[in-house]
Design an enzyme around this catalytic site. Structure first.
Site, PDB file in Angstrom:
ATOM      1  N   GLU A 187       0.697  -0.982   0.031  1.00 43.72           N
ATOM      2  CA  GLU A 187      -0.033   0.074  -0.020  1.00 43.72           C
ATOM      3  C   GLU A 187       0.889   1.237  -0.008  1.00 43.72           C
ATOM      4  O   GLU A 187       2.032   1.227   0.498  1.00 43.72           O
ATOM      5  CB  GLU A 187      -0.948  -0.021   1.287  1.00 43.72           C
ATOM      6  CG  GLU A 187      -1.727   1.116   1.150  1.00 43.72           C
ATOM      7  CD  GLU A 187      -2.920   1.090   2.530  1.00 43.72           C
ATOM      8  OE1 GLU A 187      -3.614   2.140   2.753  1.00 43.72           O
ATOM      9  OE2 GLU A 187      -2.756   0.086   3.148  1.00 43.72           O
ATOM     10  N   ASN A 225      -6.586   1.452   2.805  1.00 40.91           N
ATOM     11  CA  ASN A 225      -7.345   2.767   3.119  1.00 40.91           C
ATOM     12  C   ASN A 225      -6.836   4.093   2.140  1.00 40.91           C
ATOM     13  O   ASN A 225      -7.783   4.665   1.703  1.00 40.91           O
ATOM     14  CB  ASN A 225      -7.228   3.563   4.568  1.00 40.91           C
ATOM     15  CG  ASN A 225      -7.732   2.474   5.536  1.00 40.91           C
ATOM     16  OD1 ASN A 225      -8.418   1.657   5.249  1.00 40.91           O
ATOM     17  ND2 ASN A 225      -7.401   2.630   6.707  1.00 40.91           N
ATOM     18  N   GLN A 242       1.408  -6.372   5.764  1.00 44.11           N
ATOM     19  CA  GLN A 242       1.649  -6.071   4.217  1.00 44.11           C
ATOM     20  C   GLN A 242       3.305  -6.830   4.153  1.00 44.11           C
ATOM     21  O   GLN A 242       3.558  -7.671   4.864  1.00 44.11           O
ATOM     22  CB  GLN A 242       1.824  -4.496   4.321  1.00 44.11           C
ATOM     23  CG  GLN A 242       0.401  -3.787   4.056  1.00 44.11           C
ATOM     24  CD  GLN A 242       0.580  -2.462   3.627  1.00 44.11           C
ATOM     25  OE1 GLN A 242       1.591  -1.811   3.093  1.00 44.11           O
ATOM     26  NE2 GLN A 242      -0.582  -1.549   4.231  1.00 44.11           N
ATOM     27  N   TYR A 262      -6.979  -8.659  11.910  1.00 45.55           N
ATOM     28  CA  TYR A 262      -5.663  -8.418  12.454  1.00 45.55           C
ATOM     29  C   TYR A 262      -5.823  -8.807  13.848  1.00 45.55           C
ATOM     30  O   TYR A 262      -6.897  -8.801  14.431  1.00 45.55           O
ATOM     31  CB  TYR A 262      -5.023  -6.956  12.250  1.00 45.55           C
ATOM     32  CG  TYR A 262      -4.985  -6.463  11.136  1.00 45.55           C
ATOM     33  CD1 TYR A 262      -3.762  -6.882  10.398  1.00 45.55           C
ATOM     34  CD2 TYR A 262      -5.884  -5.874  10.212  1.00 45.55           C
ATOM     35  CE1 TYR A 262      -3.523  -6.229   9.061  1.00 45.55           C
ATOM     36  CE2 TYR A 262      -5.690  -5.356   8.936  1.00 45.55           C
ATOM     37  CZ  TYR A 262      -4.331  -5.495   8.427  1.00 45.55           C
ATOM     38  OH  TYR A 262      -4.235  -4.904   6.971  1.00 45.55           O
ATOM     39  N   GLU A 312      -6.468  -9.023   3.604  1.00 46.31           N
ATOM     40  CA  GLU A 312      -5.816  -8.565   4.757  1.00 46.31           C
ATOM     41  C   GLU A 312      -5.771  -9.321   5.922  1.00 46.31           C
ATOM     42  O   GLU A 312      -6.818  -9.503   6.391  1.00 46.31           O
ATOM     43  CB  GLU A 312      -6.207  -7.093   5.134  1.00 46.31           C
ATOM     44  CG  GLU A 312      -6.079  -6.196   3.878  1.00 46.31           C
ATOM     45  CD  GLU A 312      -6.365  -4.573   4.518  1.00 46.31           C
ATOM     46  OE1 GLU A 312      -6.188  -4.243   5.812  1.00 46.31           O
ATOM     47  OE2 GLU A 312      -6.652  -3.739   3.574  1.00 46.31           O
ATOM     48  N   ASN A 342     -12.126  -0.968  -0.948  1.00 47.86           N
ATOM     49  CA  ASN A 342     -11.581  -1.167   0.061  1.00 47.86           C
ATOM     50  C   ASN A 342     -12.275  -0.882   1.657  1.00 47.86           C
ATOM     51  O   ASN A 342     -12.669   0.455   1.724  1.00 47.86           O
ATOM     52  CB  ASN A 342      -9.874  -0.595   0.235  1.00 47.86           C
ATOM     53  CG  ASN A 342      -9.286  -1.024   1.668  1.00 47.86           C
ATOM     54  OD1 ASN A 342      -9.069  -1.970   1.931  1.00 47.86           O
ATOM     55  ND2 ASN A 342      -9.339  -0.058   2.667  1.00 47.86           N
ATOM     56  N   GLU A 343     -12.575  -1.738   2.424  1.00 41.68           N
ATOM     57  CA  GLU A 343     -13.156  -1.629   3.515  1.00 41.68           C
ATOM     58  C   GLU A 343     -14.270  -0.439   3.614  1.00 41.68           C
ATOM     59  O   GLU A 343     -14.256   0.298   4.394  1.00 41.68           O
ATOM     60  CB  GLU A 343     -12.157  -1.251   4.594  1.00 41.68           C
ATOM     61  CG  GLU A 343     -11.194  -2.566   4.719  1.00 41.68           C
ATOM     62  CD  GLU A 343     -10.158  -2.229   6.077  1.00 41.68           C
ATOM     63  OE1 GLU A 343     -10.280  -1.059   6.490  1.00 41.68           O
ATOM     64  OE2 GLU A 343      -9.381  -2.987   6.341  1.00 41.68           O
TER      65      GLU A 343
END
Length: 497
Positions: A26, A71, A348, A243, A291, A171-172
């Protein structure tokens, strides 16, 4: 302690899709600038890419890398990253409150991807942008020529199409922190129409729909049901993000987090299949866990970082030995669901919650989590065998029965190997017996363990001490293999069959 795994060629979960060993770059922190790209570094090639990083990425053998966010994606104009570098605009990245120079964009990242022998998992901005920009990007990347955007690609130095096959629809988008955050109905409709337009440009692409940002979102479940109801026939995968961390410093609880991942995956599969039944569809939606990682060490530091810097040091978790053990458990969990999890991206890859770290004026080096990922990515190829496991358990606040043994077997018939991955969550030696009911195990090719370290030990740029070492603690006959798993250990056993 004693434990046992029984396996058979006849009882299979699935072939492993190699994309399950994907990763993620990212535009945030030092992932791109000072990570993969640093023209003034001694190791940089003529394109500005750090060759020491390239070599470490190639060790991980990751076949798919998600880009450019994250993000960051929801405020990104892809056009800013093409054309002459000196004419590219510098922009405020509102997601991470950083300054984006756009020195690296579509063409540069594609060059780097080729150097590391991988493919791009491209994401389109459905936060501040929409259908038009998404279809234009597919045209720019994948259309042969003779149209405005395909000719712009050629003008910018890429004669042949990039040929990107996997695309993320935003994304999200369920997250209130996201620029352009949307309700499930708003996002579902936009994703449906953007996906339709993108596939009209290139019908061969596969699309990933945004699921919940994590399983603890208040809208989890309802979000998936709604967006799938809208976009089911246009998309191919539904995303999951999660996460884990150990802020409570409770080792037994921490090493049980893979059971949470297991429940999350099972829940999302059930939701996908409920919409399939509702729609009387014959199409199966698989999962993209695009992710996943451990993230908590850097939280306090990140609160002190001043905004509007180029490549500020964000999310630079320094991983310890217990993190490597949990990462091994999470990898095993993904393999246990290889029938439905076809894509996964360790988030990442470099500097930002990453297995690889760089020194700005020094070396690139391997964190503790590098090694389990590297071993599973390189050797976990083939068919995952259904595990029948017998092992003692312990109790945590979240789970009644956490097995001290976490394990899976992958049969690679091309190499005549069965590969076993195992974590001993316990604090004493474990006798681990493996029985194959319908094939012979001829000899041990390799048995490595990560064991004997303090759980808080870390690697550094000058001392990579937390890594696998050879073990000879095994006995083998053709029907049974018995190995000793050290306390709190990550293990890989490769056996000729």
């Amino acid at each position: 302690m004693e434990s046992k795994l029984t396996i058979s060629k006849e009882f299979k979960i699935s072939e492993v899709d190699p994309r399950i060993y994907g990763s993620f770059i990212e535009h945030m922190g030092r992932a791109v600038y000072e990570g993969i790209y640093q023209p003034d570094h001694p190791s940089a090639n003529e394109q500005g890419f750090r060759q020491d990083v390239i070599e470490l990425v190639k060790e991980l053998n990751s076949p798919l890398i998600r880009y450019p966010g994250g993000n960051f994606l929801s405020g990104y104009n892809w056009e800013d990253g093409v054309g002459l570098k000196e004419q590219r605009p510098k922009r405020l990245d509102l997601a991470w409150r950083s300054l984006e120079t756009n020195e690296v964009g579509m063409h540069e990242f594609a060059q780097w991807i080729e150097l590391v022998d991988s493919e791009i998992n491209m994401a389109v901005n459905l936060g501040t942008r929409g259908i038009d920009e998404a279809r234009n990007l597919v045209e720019y990347c994948n259309f042969e020529g003779g149209t405005y955007w395909s000719e712009q690609r050629k003008k910018n130095g890429q004669e042949k199409p990039f040929g990107i096959k996997t695309w993320c629809l935003g994304n999200e988008m369920d997250g209130p922190w996201q620029i352009g955050h949307k309700t499930a109905d708003e996002y579902g409709r936009l994703a449906e129409e953007a996906g339709k337009a993108m596939k009209l440009v290139d019908e061969s692409i596969e699309l990933v729909l945004c699921g919940s940002s994590n399983s603890h979102m208040p809208t989890f479940g309802e979000w998936e049901l709604t967006v799938l109801d809208h976009a089911y026939e246009q998309i191919d995968y539904l995303s999951l993000h999660q996460y884990y961390g150990n802020p409570e410093d409770d080792l037994e609880h921490y090493l049980a987090r893979s059971l949470d991942m297991d429940e999350f995956i099972e829940g999302v599969i059930a939701i996908c299949d409920s919409i399939k039944a509702k729609k009387h569809s014959k199409k199966q939606i698989n999962l993209s866990f695009d992710e996943w990682n451990i993230w908590y060490h850097s939280n306090e530091h990140d609160e002190q970082v001043k905004p509007w810097q180029v490549a500020p040091p964000l999310l630079e978790d320094h991983y310890n030995f217990e993190d490597a053990l949990l990462l091994g458990c999470l990898l095993i969990t993904l393999l246990k669901h290889s029938d439905r999890v076809k894509i996964a991206c360790l988030a990442q890859l470099v500097n930002v919650i990453a297995p690889i770290m760089t020194e700005t004026d020094g070396v690139a080096w391997r964190q503790t989590i590098f090694y389990p990922f590297m071993q599973v990515s390189n050797y976990g190829r083939g068919t995952v065998l259904t595990p029948i496991i017998e092992a003692p358990t312990y109790k945590t606040s979240d789970f009644e029965a956490v097995p001290y043994l976490e394990t899976i077997a992958v049969l690679n018939e091309e190499q005549n190997e069965v590969i076993l991955f195992a974590v001993n969550r316990g604090k004493e030696d474990m006798t681990f017996t493996i029985e194959a009911t319908d094939f012979a195990m001829k000899k041990i090719i390799e048995f490595t363990e990560m064991a004997g370290f303090d759980i808080k030990d870390t690697n550094t740029a000058n001392q990579e001490t937390i890594k696998p070492k050879q073990s000879m603690r095994y006995e083998l006959n053709e029907e049974k293999l018995s190995v000793k798993l050290a306390p709190l250990s990550w293990n890989m056993i490769r056996c000729e069959v």
